[in-house]
Design an enzyme around this catalytic site. Structure first.
Site, PDB file in Angstrom:
ATOM      1  N   SER A 124       0.837  -1.196   0.000  1.00  0.00           N
ATOM      2  CA  SER A 124       0.000   0.000   0.000  1.00  0.00           C
ATOM      3  C   SER A 124       0.870   1.243   0.000  1.00  0.00           C
ATOM      4  O   SER A 124       1.975   1.243   0.569  1.00  0.00           O
ATOM      5  CB  SER A 124      -0.860  -0.015   1.268  1.00  0.00           C
ATOM      6  N   TYR A 148      -1.484  -0.889  10.700  1.00  0.00           N
ATOM      7  CA  TYR A 148      -1.776  -1.507   9.400  1.00  0.00           C
ATOM      8  C   TYR A 148      -0.632  -1.250   8.422  1.00  0.00           C
ATOM      9  O   TYR A 148      -0.117  -2.175   7.782  1.00  0.00           O
ATOM     10  CB  TYR A 148      -3.098  -0.949   8.837  1.00  0.00           C
ATOM     11  N   LYS A 152       2.265  -3.859   6.434  1.00  0.00           N
ATOM     12  CA  LYS A 152       2.614  -3.908   5.004  1.00  0.00           C
ATOM     13  C   LYS A 152       4.125  -3.711   4.839  1.00  0.00           C
ATOM     14  O   LYS A 152       4.780  -4.402   4.057  1.00  0.00           O
ATOM     15  CB  LYS A 152       1.854  -2.827   4.238  1.00  0.00           C
TER      16      LYS A 152
HETATM   17  P1  NAD Z   1     -10.820  -7.152   1.157  1.00  0.00           P
HETATM   18  O1  NAD Z   1     -11.014  -7.144   2.622  1.00  0.00           O
HETATM   19  O2  NAD Z   1     -12.001  -6.937   0.283  1.00  0.00           O
HETATM   20  O3  NAD Z   1     -10.101  -8.503   0.701  1.00  0.00           O
HETATM   21  C1  NAD Z   1      -9.233  -9.224   1.545  1.00  0.00           C
HETATM   22  C2  NAD Z   1      -9.693 -10.675   1.519  1.00  0.00           C
HETATM   23  O4  NAD Z   1      -8.822 -11.433   2.357  1.00  0.00           O
HETATM   24  C3  NAD Z   1     -11.116 -10.865   2.040  1.00  0.00           C
HETATM   25  O5  NAD Z   1     -11.831 -11.678   1.138  1.00  0.00           O
HETATM   26  C4  NAD Z   1     -10.922 -11.573   3.386  1.00  0.00           C
HETATM   27  O6  NAD Z   1     -12.006 -12.416   3.706  1.00  0.00           O
HETATM   28  C5  NAD Z   1      -9.613 -12.322   3.153  1.00  0.00           C
HETATM   29  N1  NAD Z   1      -8.833 -12.604   4.363  1.00  0.00           N
HETATM   30  C6  NAD Z   1      -8.486 -11.750   5.357  1.00  0.00           C
HETATM   31  N2  NAD Z   1      -7.741 -12.375   6.280  1.00  0.00           N
HETATM   32  C7  NAD Z   1      -7.608 -13.658   5.859  1.00  0.00           C
HETATM   33  C8  NAD Z   1      -6.957 -14.807   6.379  1.00  0.00           C
HETATM   34  N3  NAD Z   1      -6.297 -14.759   7.552  1.00  0.00           N
HETATM   35  N4  NAD Z   1      -7.019 -15.953   5.695  1.00  0.00           N
HETATM   36  C9  NAD Z   1      -7.691 -16.025   4.509  1.00  0.00           C
HETATM   37  N5  NAD Z   1      -8.339 -14.992   3.975  1.00  0.00           N
HETATM   38  C10 NAD Z   1      -8.307 -13.815   4.638  1.00  0.00           C
HETATM   39  O7  NAD Z   1      -9.688  -6.083   0.824  1.00  0.00           O
HETATM   40  P2  NAD Z   1      -9.200  -5.513  -0.564  1.00  0.00           P
HETATM   41  O8  NAD Z   1      -9.592  -4.095  -0.622  1.00  0.00           O
HETATM   42  O9  NAD Z   1      -9.576  -6.422  -1.662  1.00  0.00           O
HETATM   43  O10 NAD Z   1      -7.635  -5.542  -0.309  1.00  0.00           O
HETATM   44  C11 NAD Z   1      -6.816  -6.625  -0.720  1.00  0.00           C
HETATM   45  C12 NAD Z   1      -5.409  -6.397  -0.220  1.00  0.00           C
HETATM   46  O11 NAD Z   1      -4.945  -5.152  -0.717  1.00  0.00           O
HETATM   47  C13 NAD Z   1      -5.284  -6.324   1.299  1.00  0.00           C
HETATM   48  O12 NAD Z   1      -4.091  -6.972   1.675  1.00  0.00           O
HETATM   49  C14 NAD Z   1      -5.201  -4.837   1.568  1.00  0.00           C
HETATM   50  O13 NAD Z   1      -4.492  -4.564   2.743  1.00  0.00           O
HETATM   51  C15 NAD Z   1      -4.452  -4.343   0.349  1.00  0.00           C
HETATM   52  N6  NAD Z   1      -4.740  -2.938   0.052  1.00  0.00           N
HETATM   53  C16 NAD Z   1      -6.029  -2.535  -0.102  1.00  0.00           C
HETATM   54  C17 NAD Z   1      -6.298  -1.193  -0.351  1.00  0.00           C
HETATM   55  C18 NAD Z   1      -7.719  -0.723  -0.487  1.00  0.00           C
HETATM   56  O14 NAD Z   1      -7.976   0.462  -0.356  1.00  0.00           O
HETATM   57  N7  NAD Z   1      -8.698  -1.576  -0.773  1.00  0.00           N
HETATM   58  C19 NAD Z   1      -5.249  -0.278  -0.475  1.00  0.00           C
HETATM   59  C20 NAD Z   1      -3.938  -0.726  -0.343  1.00  0.00           C
HETATM   60  C21 NAD Z   1      -3.696  -2.078  -0.084  1.00  0.00           C
HETATM   61  C1  UD1 Z   2      -6.981   5.203   3.622  1.00  0.00           C
HETATM   62  C2  UD1 Z   2      -5.978   4.679   4.600  1.00  0.00           C
HETATM   63  C3  UD1 Z   2      -4.790   4.116   3.837  1.00  0.00           C
HETATM   64  C4  UD1 Z   2      -5.245   3.100   2.795  1.00  0.00           C
HETATM   65  C5  UD1 Z   2      -6.231   3.801   1.866  1.00  0.00           C
HETATM   66  C6  UD1 Z   2      -6.754   2.951   0.774  1.00  0.00           C
HETATM   67  C7  UD1 Z   2      -6.315   6.099   6.576  1.00  0.00           C
HETATM   68  C8  UD1 Z   2      -5.718   7.137   7.466  1.00  0.00           C
HETATM   69  N1  UD1 Z   2      -5.580   5.723   5.492  1.00  0.00           N
HETATM   70  O1  UD1 Z   2      -6.353   6.237   2.919  1.00  0.00           O
HETATM   71  O2  UD1 Z   2      -3.889   3.514   4.724  1.00  0.00           O
HETATM   72  O3  UD1 Z   2      -4.133   2.627   2.048  1.00  0.00           O
HETATM   73  O4  UD1 Z   2      -7.341   4.233   2.669  1.00  0.00           O
HETATM   74  O5  UD1 Z   2      -7.646   2.022   1.291  1.00  0.00           O
HETATM   75  O6  UD1 Z   2      -7.390   5.605   6.839  1.00  0.00           O
HETATM   76  N2  UD1 Z   2     -12.685  11.365   3.332  1.00  0.00           N
HETATM   77  C9  UD1 Z   2     -13.699  12.218   3.705  1.00  0.00           C
HETATM   78  N3  UD1 Z   2     -14.832  11.674   4.242  1.00  0.00           N
HETATM   79  C10 UD1 Z   2     -15.004  10.326   4.396  1.00  0.00           C
HETATM   80  C11 UD1 Z   2     -13.958   9.466   4.009  1.00  0.00           C
HETATM   81  C12 UD1 Z   2     -12.807  10.017   3.488  1.00  0.00           C
HETATM   82  O7  UD1 Z   2     -13.586  13.428   3.566  1.00  0.00           O
HETATM   83  O8  UD1 Z   2     -16.056   9.901   4.909  1.00  0.00           O
HETATM   84  C13 UD1 Z   2     -11.474  11.939   2.729  1.00  0.00           C
HETATM   85  C14 UD1 Z   2     -10.196  11.656   3.498  1.00  0.00           C
HETATM   86  O9  UD1 Z   2      -9.960  12.647   4.474  1.00  0.00           O
HETATM   87  C15 UD1 Z   2      -9.138  11.672   2.371  1.00  0.00           C
HETATM   88  C16 UD1 Z   2      -9.943  11.148   1.153  1.00  0.00           C
HETATM   89  O10 UD1 Z   2     -11.310  11.345   1.474  1.00  0.00           O
HETATM   90  O11 UD1 Z   2      -8.745  12.995   2.087  1.00  0.00           O
HETATM   91  C17 UD1 Z   2      -9.694   9.663   0.899  1.00  0.00           C
HETATM   92  O12 UD1 Z   2      -9.955   8.956   2.109  1.00  0.00           O
HETATM   93  P1  UD1 Z   2      -9.946   7.358   2.171  1.00  0.00           P
HETATM   94  O13 UD1 Z   2     -10.787   6.808   1.075  1.00  0.00           O
HETATM   95  O14 UD1 Z   2     -10.285   6.960   3.561  1.00  0.00           O
HETATM   96  O15 UD1 Z   2      -8.447   6.982   1.805  1.00  0.00           O
HETATM   97  P2  UD1 Z   2      -7.077   7.495   2.494  1.00  0.00           P
HETATM   98  O16 UD1 Z   2      -7.327   8.310   3.678  1.00  0.00           O
HETATM   99  O17 UD1 Z   2      -6.240   8.081   1.416  1.00  0.00           O
END
Ligand code: NAD
Ligand code: UD1
Length: 341
Positions: A124, A148, A152
């Site tokens: 991330s 978190y 990562k």
């Molecule tokens: P998500 O929660 O939708 O998907 C994660 C999946 O992993 C889920 O299906 C959950 O059931 C499964 N899981 C969790 N713990 C587990 C375990 N111990 N064993 C087996 N399965 C397990 O999340 P996502 O948004 O699809 O994210 C996927 C990956 O990307 C995650 O590692 C997350 O940290 C990373 N990531 C997500 C974002 C985002 O904003 N969505 C941003 C940066 C990184």
């Molecule tokens: C968050 C996580 C980050 C993660 C990323 C993607 C935090 C502090 N960081 O980032 O670790 O990698 O999500 O999943 O949580 N916002 C509003 N109102 C809301 C929600 C969000 O104004 O109800 C604003 C936030 O202040 C930010 C932007 O929208 O400026 C994006 O927010 P969000 O979607 O939560 O992502 P990040 O904060 O960038």
């Protein structure tokens, strides 16, 4: 290629399955459904008209992993499984370290038992922490500011050690910026548990009337309109980055980190406006106090991914809003089933 996809039923995993199945890969999904529903996999099957294995298991369960690896003999792993809520990670850090770090260690050990040498890891942009300069390139120092983000970062470090321990190993670290949107069909998308933390799902729920208004966290940041600026990346573009990363890992050993973003930022108010245009609805909002831990701006320098992976984001913020709206309006209750625990 035989590819094991951990967390494949989740938001990014399910979209990535479409890409992998489109390229005729043999897939096994491993998920404990702690934050997802098997319904997502049924919809992937319907959309692709392709089948794949799926196993309900936890990445921390060494015996279950061993059986899956022995049976399926994956040639590569795409590792999405993990917990991802920043706020929650501050309340239960040990749960995050257990799940995300120990889970990843178990996975690597199981890979070693069958000689599986390739892994693509969901990292991330949060690993960078407070920006020292923008856009972030991959050489920007890493200083995550919450548990978190540290999980990562630590898994990235573990993967670096693992990748350098044998000249055959290959680890690709994908540092996602802000994933948003849904598949263009509207039949798979993001289905957050409870009140959404992230901006796009929150706006989507305001649009369908599940929430009264959006709280815009902070109106006095040093950005063009005072609201937070982020690099939103369409989940389908993100999915195709995984395809590129798997191909890269087949051709290269060692470890490489890549920013997966567009290189363009949008403010909260710009996202609201784009969503209003996509949905033809008005999104009520109020400017609220800043959210603790937030930074003013985060934007990727995506050059390295373009140069080495041959991948570039194609879709726009409007595409993200249109598809998020399609998904939310067609699936008022998401996948409908509360996640199992
Ligand atoms: P998500 O929660 O939708 O998907 C994660 C999946 O992993 C889920 O299906 C959950 O059931 C499964 N899981 C969790 N713990 C587990 C375990 N111990 N064993 C087996 N399965 C397990 O999340 P996502 O948004 O699809 O994210 C996927 C990956 O990307 C995650 O590692 C997350 O940290 C990373 N990531 C997500 C974002 C985002 O904003 N969505 C941003 C940066 C990184
Ligand atoms: C968050 C996580 C980050 C993660 C990323 C993607 C935090 C502090 N960081 O980032 O670790 O990698 O999500 O999943 O949580 N916002 C509003 N109102 C809301 C929600 C969000 O104004 O109800 C604003 C936030 O202040 C930010 C932007 O929208 O400026 C994006 O927010 P969000 O979607 O939560 O992502 P990040 O904060 O960038």
């Amino acid at each position: 290629m035989r590819i094991l996809v951990t967390g494949g039923a989740g938001y990014i995993g399910s979209h990535t399955l479409l890409e992998l199945l489109g390229e005729q890969h043999d897939i096994c999904v491993l998920d404990n459904y702690s934050n997802s529903s098997p319904e997502a996999l049924s919809r992937v099957r319907l959309l692709t008209n392709a089948d794949f294995l799926d196993v309900k298991a936890d990445i921390r369960d060494d015996n279950a992993l061993m059986n899956i690896f022995q049976d399926f003999q994956p040639e590569a792993v795409i590792h999405f499984a993990g917990l991802k809520a920043v706020g929650e990670s501050g309340k239960v850090p040990l749960t995050y370290y257990e799940n995300n770090i120990r889970g990843s260690l178990s996975l690597l050990k199981a890979m070693e038992t069958v000689g599986c040498r390739r892994i693509v890891f969901s990292s991330s942009a949060t690993v960078y922490g407070e920006p020292q300069y923008l856009p972030y390139d991959e050489a920007h120092p890493c200083a995550p500011t919450n548990p978190y983000g540290r999980t990562k970062y630590f898994v990235e470090e573990i993967l670096k050690d693992w990748a350098t321990s044998s000249f055959k190993n290959s680890a690709v670290l994908l540092r996602y910026f802000n994933p948003a949107g849904a598949h263009s069909s509207g039949s798979i998308g993001e289905d957050p548990n409870g009140i959404p933390n992230n901006l796009m799902p929150f706006i989507s729920q305001v649009a369908v009337g599940k929430r009264d208004q959006l709280n815009v966290f902070g109106g006095d940041y040093d950005t063009r309109d005072g609201t937070g600026l982020r690099d939103y990346i369409h989940v389908s573009d993100l999915a195709s980055a995984h395809m590129a990363a798997v191909n890269y890992s087949a051709a290269h050993t060692g470890v490489e980190a890549f920013n997966i973003g567009t290189g363009k930022g949008a403010t909260v108010l710009e996202v609201v406006k784009a969503f209003e245009e996509a949905s033809a609805l008005r999104i009520p909002y109020v400017i609220s106090p800043r959210r603790s831990g937030d930074i003013a701006a985060s934007v990727a320098d995506p050059k390295k991914a373009q140069e080495l992976l041959g991948w570039k984001a194609k879709l726009t913020l409007n595409n993200m809003c249109q598809s998020a709206w399609k998904w939310q309006s067609q699936n008022l209750e998401g996948y409908g089933n509360p996640p199992e625990n």
